[in-house]
Motif scaffolding. Sequence first.
Motif, PDB file in Angstrom:
ATOM      1  N   GLN A   1       0.950  -1.402   0.026  1.00 49.95           N
ATOM      2  CA  GLN A   1       0.603  -0.177  -0.342  1.00 49.95           C
ATOM      3  C   GLN A   1       0.880   1.267   0.249  1.00 49.95           C
ATOM      4  O   GLN A   1       0.422   2.454   0.198  1.00 49.95           O
ATOM      5  N   GLY A   2       2.042   1.434  -0.054  1.00 53.77           N
ATOM      6  CA  GLY A   2       2.491   2.139  -0.610  1.00 53.77           C
ATOM      7  C   GLY A   2       3.250   2.496   1.414  1.00 53.77           C
ATOM      8  O   GLY A   2       4.241   3.782   1.187  1.00 53.77           O
ATOM      9  N   LEU A   3       2.958   1.815   2.906  1.00 51.56           N
ATOM     10  CA  LEU A   3       3.097   3.160   3.689  1.00 51.56           C
ATOM     11  C   LEU A   3       4.605   1.705   4.591  1.00 51.56           C
ATOM     12  O   LEU A   3       5.354   0.764   3.941  1.00 51.56           O
ATOM     13  N   LYS A   4       5.132   2.682   5.169  1.00 52.50           N
ATOM     14  CA  LYS A   4       6.080   2.156   5.845  1.00 52.50           C
ATOM     15  C   LYS A   4       5.869   1.371   7.161  1.00 52.50           C
ATOM     16  O   LYS A   4       5.572   2.658   7.818  1.00 52.50           O
ATOM     17  N   THR A   5       6.214   0.518   7.361  1.00 52.82           N
ATOM     18  CA  THR A   5       6.079   0.099   8.694  1.00 52.82           C
ATOM     19  C   THR A   5       6.991   0.767  10.603  1.00 52.82           C
ATOM     20  O   THR A   5       7.867   0.075  10.314  1.00 52.82           O
ATOM     21  N   ILE A   6       6.302   1.261  11.492  1.00 47.31           N
ATOM     22  CA  ILE A   6       7.041   1.622  12.484  1.00 47.31           C
ATOM     23  C   ILE A   6       7.136   1.596  13.322  1.00 47.31           C
ATOM     24  O   ILE A   6       5.150   1.002  13.800  1.00 47.31           O
ATOM     25  N   HIS A   7       7.635  -0.094  14.306  1.00 45.83           N
ATOM     26  CA  HIS A   7       7.472  -0.116  15.359  1.00 45.83           C
ATOM     27  C   HIS A   7       8.248   0.782  16.223  1.00 45.83           C
ATOM     28  O   HIS A   7       7.617   2.361  16.923  1.00 45.83           O
ATOM     29  N   TRP A   8       8.804  -0.165  17.985  1.00 48.22           N
ATOM     30  CA  TRP A   8       9.207   1.732  19.249  1.00 48.22           C
ATOM     31  C   TRP A   8      10.805   0.433  19.660  1.00 48.22           C
ATOM     32  O   TRP A   8      10.275  -0.831  19.921  1.00 48.22           O
ATOM     33  N   SER A   9      11.197   0.769  20.281  1.00 49.98           N
ATOM     34  CA  SER A   9      12.701   0.349  21.214  1.00 49.98           C
ATOM     35  C   SER A   9      12.052   0.771  22.663  1.00 49.98           C
ATOM     36  O   SER A   9      13.142   0.233  23.380  1.00 49.98           O
ATOM     37  N   ILE A  10      10.930   1.855  22.804  1.00 48.04           N
ATOM     38  CA  ILE A  10      11.370   1.835  24.490  1.00 48.04           C
ATOM     39  C   ILE A  10       9.768   2.158  24.333  1.00 48.04           C
ATOM     40  O   ILE A  10       8.907   2.669  23.463  1.00 48.04           O
ATOM     41  N   ASN A  11       8.974   1.603  25.619  1.00 42.83           N
ATOM     42  CA  ASN A  11       7.421   1.235  25.660  1.00 42.83           C
ATOM     43  C   ASN A  11       7.100   0.722  27.203  1.00 42.83           C
ATOM     44  O   ASN A  11       7.628   0.535  27.934  1.00 42.83           O
ATOM     45  N   PRO A  12       7.608   3.052  27.269  1.00 41.69           N
ATOM     46  CA  PRO A  12       6.691   2.403  29.489  1.00 41.69           C
ATOM     47  C   PRO A  12       5.540   2.679  29.678  1.00 41.69           C
ATOM     48  O   PRO A  12       5.878   2.200  30.990  1.00 41.69           O
ATOM     49  N   ASN A  13       4.785   1.683  28.891  1.00 40.91           N
ATOM     50  CA  ASN A  13       3.259   1.672  28.825  1.00 40.91           C
ATOM     51  C   ASN A  13       2.793   2.421  29.846  1.00 40.91           C
ATOM     52  O   ASN A  13       2.301   2.033  30.933  1.00 40.91           O
ATOM     53  N   ASP A  14       2.722   3.752  29.555  1.00 38.92           N
ATOM     54  CA  ASP A  14       2.465   4.912  30.167  1.00 38.92           C
ATOM     55  C   ASP A  14       0.525   4.530  30.125  1.00 38.92           C
ATOM     56  O   ASP A  14      -0.208   5.227  31.443  1.00 38.92           O
TER      57      ASP A  14
END
Length: 252
Positions: free
Chosen positions: A169-182
Amino acid sequence: MRKLYILDIKKQKKFIIIIPVALFVAFYLYLQSTSLFTFSSQEDPAALHNGNKKHSSIAITFNISHGTEKVEPILAQLAKLNTKATFFVSGEWAERHPDLLEKIVEEKHEIGMLGYQYSPYQTEDIQKIKNDITKAKTAFEKLGYKDTYLYRTPNGYLNEEILKAAELQGLKTIHWSINPNDWKNPGTDKITDHVLSNIRNGSIVLLHASDSVKQTEKALQKMLPEIQLKKFSLVTISELITNVDIKQQELK
Protein backbone atom coordinates in the motif's frame (compact mmCIF):
# COMPACT_ATOMS: atom_id res chain seq x y z
CA MET A 1 34.41 37.33 -43.23
CA ARG A 2 35.65 35.94 -39.97
CA LYS A 3 33.24 36.26 -37.06
CA LEU A 4 34.50 37.34 -33.66
CA TYR A 5 33.08 35.70 -30.54
CA ILE A 6 33.56 37.76 -27.42
CA LEU A 7 33.31 35.86 -24.11
CA ASP A 8 32.22 37.49 -20.88
CA ILE A 9 34.73 36.06 -18.37
CA LYS A 10 32.67 37.09 -15.34
CA LYS A 11 29.59 35.29 -16.66
CA GLN A 12 31.71 32.27 -17.52
CA LYS A 13 33.04 32.04 -13.98
CA LYS A 14 29.54 32.23 -12.54
CA PHE A 15 28.43 29.49 -14.92
CA ILE A 16 31.37 27.30 -13.94
CA ILE A 17 30.52 27.73 -10.26
CA ILE A 18 26.78 27.16 -10.67
CA ILE A 19 27.06 23.81 -12.46
CA PRO A 20 28.94 21.88 -9.71
CA VAL A 21 26.78 23.45 -6.99
CA ALA A 22 23.60 22.42 -8.82
CA LEU A 23 24.93 18.90 -9.32
CA PHE A 24 25.85 18.64 -5.64
CA VAL A 25 22.39 19.80 -4.52
CA ALA A 26 20.68 17.38 -6.92
CA PHE A 27 22.84 14.49 -5.69
CA TYR A 28 22.17 15.39 -2.05
CA LEU A 29 18.42 15.52 -2.61
CA TYR A 30 18.59 12.20 -4.42
CA LEU A 31 20.38 10.59 -1.47
CA GLN A 32 17.89 12.08 0.96
CA SER A 33 14.90 10.80 -1.03
CA THR A 34 16.30 7.30 -1.51
CA SER A 35 17.52 6.95 2.07
CA LEU A 36 13.96 7.44 3.28
CA PHE A 37 13.13 3.89 2.27
CA THR A 38 16.30 1.88 2.75
CA PHE A 39 15.03 -0.13 5.72
CA SER A 40 12.13 -1.79 3.89
CA SER A 41 10.98 -2.79 0.40
CA GLN A 42 8.30 -4.91 -1.25
CA GLU A 43 10.87 -7.66 -1.79
CA ASP A 44 12.08 -7.53 1.82
CA PRO A 45 9.48 -5.80 4.06
CA ALA A 46 10.56 -4.80 7.56
CA ALA A 47 9.48 -2.63 10.48
CA LEU A 48 11.62 0.16 11.87
CA HIS A 49 12.46 -0.43 15.53
CA ASN A 50 15.47 1.87 15.87
CA GLY A 51 17.13 4.66 13.98
CA ASN A 52 20.83 4.85 13.25
CA LYS A 53 22.85 4.16 16.40
CA LYS A 54 25.60 6.46 15.12
CA HIS A 55 23.29 9.49 15.26
CA SER A 56 22.24 11.15 18.53
CA SER A 57 18.67 11.61 17.32
CA ILE A 58 15.59 10.04 18.88
CA ALA A 59 11.90 10.11 18.03
CA ILE A 60 9.05 10.60 20.49
CA THR A 61 5.84 9.06 19.17
CA PHE A 62 2.25 9.09 20.40
CA ASN A 63 -0.64 6.75 19.64
CA ILE A 64 -4.18 8.16 19.61
CA SER A 65 -7.29 6.04 19.19
CA HIS A 66 -9.92 7.63 21.43
CA GLY A 67 -10.81 10.81 23.28
CA THR A 68 -9.86 14.46 22.94
CA GLU A 69 -8.88 15.63 26.43
CA LYS A 70 -5.15 14.84 26.39
CA VAL A 71 -4.12 15.96 22.91
CA GLU A 72 -3.90 19.72 23.48
CA PRO A 73 -2.18 19.52 26.91
CA ILE A 74 0.45 17.19 25.41
CA LEU A 75 0.90 19.51 22.43
CA ALA A 76 1.39 22.38 24.88
CA GLN A 77 4.18 20.50 26.67
CA LEU A 78 5.91 19.75 23.38
CA ALA A 79 5.63 23.40 22.33
CA LYS A 80 7.31 24.63 25.52
CA LEU A 81 10.58 23.02 24.50
CA ASN A 82 10.06 23.30 20.75
CA THR A 83 9.95 19.51 20.51
CA LYS A 84 8.91 17.66 17.36
CA ALA A 85 6.99 14.39 17.61
CA THR A 86 5.13 11.91 15.44
CA PHE A 87 1.47 11.11 16.17
CA PHE A 88 0.00 7.81 14.97
CA VAL A 89 -3.77 8.16 14.89
CA SER A 90 -6.48 5.74 13.88
CA GLY A 91 -8.45 6.59 10.75
CA GLU A 92 -11.67 6.51 12.73
CA TRP A 93 -10.31 9.07 15.23
CA ALA A 94 -9.03 11.26 12.41
CA GLU A 95 -12.48 11.35 10.80
CA ARG A 96 -14.14 12.26 14.10
CA HIS A 97 -11.63 14.93 15.10
CA PRO A 98 -10.23 16.59 11.95
CA ASP A 99 -9.75 19.86 13.87
CA LEU A 100 -7.34 18.23 16.34
CA LEU A 101 -5.54 16.43 13.54
CA GLU A 102 -5.09 19.76 11.78
CA LYS A 103 -3.76 21.32 15.00
CA ILE A 104 -1.14 18.57 15.30
CA VAL A 105 0.04 19.27 11.76
CA GLU A 106 -0.08 23.06 12.21
CA GLU A 107 2.29 22.74 15.15
CA LYS A 108 4.82 21.06 12.84
CA HIS A 109 4.38 17.53 14.14
CA GLU A 110 4.20 14.50 11.87
CA ILE A 111 1.25 12.16 11.50
CA GLY A 112 1.06 8.47 10.73
CA MET A 113 -1.72 5.89 10.52
CA LEU A 114 -2.72 3.58 13.36
CA GLY A 115 -4.95 1.45 11.19
CA TYR A 116 -8.57 2.50 10.80
CA GLN A 117 -10.38 0.86 13.67
CA TYR A 118 -8.27 0.30 16.76
CA SER A 119 -8.65 -3.45 17.22
CA PRO A 120 -5.93 -6.07 17.83
CA TYR A 121 -4.70 -7.60 14.59
CA GLN A 122 -3.75 -10.89 16.22
CA THR A 123 -7.46 -11.81 16.32
CA GLU A 124 -8.11 -10.90 12.66
CA ASP A 125 -7.43 -12.77 9.42
CA ILE A 126 -5.12 -11.16 6.88
CA GLN A 127 -7.92 -10.04 4.54
CA LYS A 128 -9.61 -8.06 7.32
CA ILE A 129 -6.26 -6.50 8.17
CA LYS A 130 -5.72 -5.52 4.52
CA ASN A 131 -9.19 -3.98 4.45
CA ASP A 132 -8.44 -2.04 7.63
CA ILE A 133 -5.21 -0.65 6.14
CA THR A 134 -6.99 0.34 2.92
CA LYS A 135 -9.80 2.01 4.85
CA ALA A 136 -7.30 3.97 6.96
CA LYS A 137 -5.41 5.14 3.89
CA THR A 138 -8.65 6.24 2.21
CA ALA A 139 -9.72 8.15 5.33
CA PHE A 140 -6.49 10.14 5.46
CA GLU A 141 -6.62 10.87 1.73
CA LYS A 142 -10.19 12.21 2.01
CA LEU A 143 -9.07 14.47 4.86
CA GLY A 144 -6.35 15.89 2.64
CA TYR A 145 -3.34 13.96 3.94
CA LYS A 146 -2.47 12.05 0.78
CA ASP A 147 1.25 11.97 1.54
CA THR A 148 0.88 10.12 4.86
CA TYR A 149 3.10 7.05 4.55
CA LEU A 150 3.99 6.08 8.13
CA TYR A 151 2.03 3.18 9.58
CA ARG A 152 1.82 1.48 12.96
CA THR A 153 -0.36 -1.49 13.79
CA PRO A 154 -2.84 -1.37 16.67
CA ASN A 155 -1.16 -2.78 19.79
CA GLY A 156 2.05 -3.23 17.78
CA TYR A 157 1.25 -6.74 16.60
CA LEU A 158 3.29 -7.66 13.51
CA ASN A 159 4.01 -10.57 11.24
CA GLU A 160 5.39 -10.95 7.72
CA GLU A 161 1.96 -10.90 6.06
CA ILE A 162 1.08 -7.58 7.72
CA LEU A 163 4.42 -6.07 6.74
CA LYS A 164 3.89 -7.12 3.12
CA ALA A 165 0.33 -5.78 3.10
CA ALA A 166 1.48 -2.37 4.37
CA GLU A 167 4.40 -2.24 1.94
CA LEU A 168 2.12 -2.99 -1.03
CA GLN A 169 0.00 0.00 0.00
CA GLY A 170 3.09 2.22 -0.09
CA LEU A 171 3.32 2.43 3.69
CA LYS A 172 6.35 2.10 5.97
CA THR A 173 5.77 0.22 9.22
CA ILE A 174 7.10 1.84 12.39
CA HIS A 175 7.48 -0.01 15.69
CA TRP A 176 9.38 1.22 18.76
CA SER A 177 12.35 0.43 20.98
CA ILE A 178 11.16 1.99 24.27
CA ASN A 179 7.72 1.41 25.76
CA PRO A 180 7.07 2.67 29.33
CA ASN A 181 3.43 1.48 29.14
CA ASP A 182 2.19 4.95 30.06
CA TRP A 183 -1.38 3.85 29.25
CA LYS A 184 -1.28 1.73 32.41
CA ASN A 185 -0.60 4.89 34.44
CA PRO A 186 2.24 3.35 36.50
CA GLY A 187 3.31 6.73 37.91
CA THR A 188 4.98 9.80 36.46
CA ASP A 189 8.40 8.88 37.84
CA LYS A 190 8.22 5.33 36.50
CA ILE A 191 7.35 6.54 33.00
CA THR A 192 10.15 9.10 33.06
CA ASP A 193 12.76 6.79 34.57
CA HIS A 194 11.99 3.99 32.13
CA VAL A 195 12.49 6.25 29.13
CA LEU A 196 15.63 7.98 30.45
CA SER A 197 17.33 4.76 31.55
CA ASN A 198 16.78 3.07 28.18
CA ILE A 199 17.28 5.88 25.72
CA ARG A 200 20.05 5.45 23.16
CA ASN A 201 20.98 6.90 19.78
CA GLY A 202 18.15 6.18 17.36
CA SER A 203 15.57 5.27 20.01
CA ILE A 204 11.87 5.34 19.12
CA VAL A 205 9.76 6.05 22.22
CA LEU A 206 6.14 4.91 22.39
CA LEU A 207 3.75 7.12 24.38
CA HIS A 208 0.01 7.75 24.16
CA ALA A 209 -2.26 10.77 23.84
CA SER A 210 -5.65 9.09 24.27
CA ASP A 211 -7.89 9.89 27.22
CA SER A 212 -6.80 6.77 29.11
CA VAL A 213 -3.38 8.28 29.93
CA LYS A 214 -3.38 10.34 33.11
CA GLN A 215 0.35 10.86 33.75
CA THR A 216 1.99 11.29 30.35
CA GLU A 217 1.66 15.06 30.27
CA LYS A 218 3.48 15.44 33.60
CA ALA A 219 6.06 12.84 32.60
CA LEU A 220 6.90 14.95 29.55
CA GLN A 221 7.59 17.95 31.81
CA LYS A 222 10.39 16.01 33.48
CA MET A 223 11.47 13.81 30.59
CA LEU A 224 12.00 16.28 27.75
CA PRO A 225 14.45 18.63 29.53
CA GLU A 226 16.50 15.61 30.67
CA ILE A 227 16.63 14.24 27.13
CA GLN A 228 17.89 17.58 25.87
CA LEU A 229 20.50 17.74 28.65
CA LYS A 230 21.76 14.38 27.40
CA LYS A 231 22.42 16.10 24.04
CA PHE A 232 19.88 14.08 22.06
CA SER A 233 18.10 15.66 19.12
CA LEU A 234 14.33 15.17 19.18
CA VAL A 235 13.14 14.53 15.63
CA THR A 236 10.18 13.17 13.68
CA ILE A 237 10.17 9.61 12.40
CA SER A 238 10.82 10.79 8.83
CA GLU A 239 13.87 12.69 10.01
CA LEU A 240 15.03 9.64 11.93
CA ILE A 241 14.61 7.47 8.84
CA THR A 242 16.90 9.69 6.77
CA ASN A 243 19.74 8.67 9.09
CA VAL A 244 19.12 4.95 8.71
CA ASP A 245 21.90 3.27 6.77
CA ILE A 246 21.78 -0.21 8.23
CA LYS A 247 19.32 -3.04 7.70
CA GLN A 248 16.87 -3.60 10.53
CA GLN A 249 16.87 -6.83 12.47
CA GLU A 250 14.54 -9.50 11.17
CA LEU A 251 11.14 -9.72 12.82
CA LYS A 252 11.06 -12.40 15.48
